[in-house]
Scaffold this motif. Structure first.
Motif, PDB file in Angstrom:
ATOM      1  N   THR A 128       1.301  -1.322   0.486  1.00 50.60           N
ATOM      2  CA  THR A 128      -0.128  -0.341   0.225  1.00 50.60           C
ATOM      3  C   THR A 128       0.365   0.941   0.195  1.00 50.60           C
ATOM      4  O   THR A 128       0.712   2.582  -0.656  1.00 50.60           O
ATOM      5  N   LYS A 166       1.421   3.784  -2.894  1.00 49.06           N
ATOM      6  CA  LYS A 166       1.008   5.314  -2.260  1.00 49.06           C
ATOM      7  C   LYS A 166       2.889   6.251  -3.141  1.00 49.06           C
ATOM      8  O   LYS A 166       1.643   7.458  -3.308  1.00 49.06           O
ATOM      9  N   THR A 217       1.508   6.420  -7.183  1.00 53.75           N
ATOM     10  CA  THR A 217       0.906   7.151  -7.501  1.00 53.75           C
ATOM     11  C   THR A 217       1.358   8.786  -7.561  1.00 53.75           C
ATOM     12  O   THR A 217       1.427   9.449  -7.972  1.00 53.75           O
ATOM     13  N   THR A 218       1.884   8.904  -6.326  1.00 54.83           N
ATOM     14  CA  THR A 218       2.009  10.327  -6.273  1.00 54.83           C
ATOM     15  C   THR A 218       3.862  10.618  -7.061  1.00 54.83           C
ATOM     16  O   THR A 218       3.764  11.731  -7.366  1.00 54.83           O
ATOM     17  N   ALA A 235      -5.326   4.783  -3.414  1.00 51.19           N
ATOM     18  CA  ALA A 235      -4.409   5.531  -3.674  1.00 51.19           C
ATOM     19  C   ALA A 235      -4.765   6.594  -4.689  1.00 51.19           C
ATOM     20  O   ALA A 235      -5.537   6.484  -5.015  1.00 51.19           O
ATOM     21  N   ARG A 251      -4.601  10.327  -8.300  1.00 51.05           N
ATOM     22  CA  ARG A 251      -3.811   9.378  -9.535  1.00 51.05           C
ATOM     23  C   ARG A 251      -4.228   9.956 -10.410  1.00 51.05           C
ATOM     24  O   ARG A 251      -5.012  10.984 -10.946  1.00 51.05           O
TER      25      ARG A 251
END
Length: 309
Positions: free
Chosen positions: A91, A95, A98-99, A168, A171
């Motif tokens: 997870t 994150k 995607t960041t 998340a 995106r």
């Protein structure tokens, strides 16, 4: 996603002192972008690797550094070659990637593998286990990461991980390109055929024809067009016309090229591209001392005409 010509930054030992360390990383990424490389990669390690230096030599955390590089580049794709799955909960990795994709406006690549550097695990408190343990852990992590990257909210009660409607957001895209590193014929290549866009083949030059046959066979088993699974090879490029084969350690002879930019391009063409590998990721060393501007550019100018698509 296309990775025809990539640059990996393999170390941060520049002899310049800490204040100049990251500016030197920026200079390499910006040189690669100006020279036409389509991707820049960092290693996902916390200690320097055997063969490249001692464990206490400078090593930046990859995703923090990639976020900073996203802000000073415009075109190059950014990723790790490759993320050690054992170092982050899936997870958290979802994150982080995607960041990075948001910060870079859609230039992130998720490179991932099982993790292998036992010293880091033992020293920093990550469970190492057997290769089978690490491979199974990677497979379970992908059941969480891939849906999260697509905007789904997976709930998983697994052997290694648990999630409850994990998400998340934000995106930038519904699909971040996926790269796996390795060449295991029983596990890694079948996993690449099933889930991944790109396979970075970690093998010697002499092994490449066989690895490509196994890639083709595994894609055909699941009715996937083998052409849709891109391949690349990471090679150490010692850009120094005074270097001879005798100077290359035995451990690197099947994964290193050396000499003038012209000699390096010729070796890559013969040993990698002519065999059928789609792309090349170079880990450049200009002489045996740190970063010298211009070497990666000179190699790129000769390689780009050889790389199609």
């Amino acid at each position: 996603m296309t990775i025809r010509l990539g640059l990996q930054i393999p170390n941060f030992s520049y002899g310049t002192g800490i204040p100049e360390l990251f500016p030197t990383v920026i200079a390499q990424a910006q040189e690669a972008e100006a020279a036409g490389y389509d991707s820049v990669f960092l290693m996902d390690h916390f200690y320097q690797l055997p063969g490249l230096g001692t464990p206490d030599q400078p090593m930046l955390e990859a995703y923090t550094a990639l976020g900073a590089l996203a802000a000073v580049t415009e075109k190059v794709q950014l990723g790790t070659l490759v993320t050690g799955n054992t170092y982050r909960q899936p997870t958290l990795l979802a994150k982080a990637i995607t960041t990075l994709d948001v910060i870079s406006a859609g230039r992130a690549i998720l490179g991932i593998g099982t993790g292998w550097y036992e010293l880091e695990h033992d020293s920093l408190g990550y469970e190492f286990g057997t290769f089978t343990d690490r491979f199974n852990k990677l497979g379970e992590a992908l059941q969480i990461i891939l849906p999260m990257l697509a905007g789904e909210r997976p709930t998983v009660e697994g052997t290694y991980y648990r999630t409850k409607e994990a998400m998340a957001e934000p995106r930038f895209r519904d699909h971040i390109p996926l790269m796996i590193g390795g060449s295991g014929e029983k596990k890694t290549i079948p996993l690449a055929a099933k889930h991944f866009d790109h396979l970075n083949v970690i093998a010697g030059f002499d092994e490449l024809p066989r690895k490509l046959r196994v890639v083709k066979e595994n894609c055909e088993k699941i009715d996937r067009d083998p052409a849709t699974l891109e391949t690349s090879m990471l090679v150490v490029a010692i850009i120094d016309e005074n270097v001879t084969a005798d100077a290359i350690p035995d451990d690197f002879k099947q994964q290193a090229v050396f000499g003038s930019p012209e000699q390096i391009a010729d070796q890559i063409k013969t040993k990698v591209l002519d065999v059928g590998i789609d792309g090349i990721i170079i880990s450049p060393v200009t002489s045996l001392n740190g970063y010298q501007p211009g070497g990666a550019t000179a190699v790129a100018e000769l390689l780009k005409p050889l790389l199609h698509g």
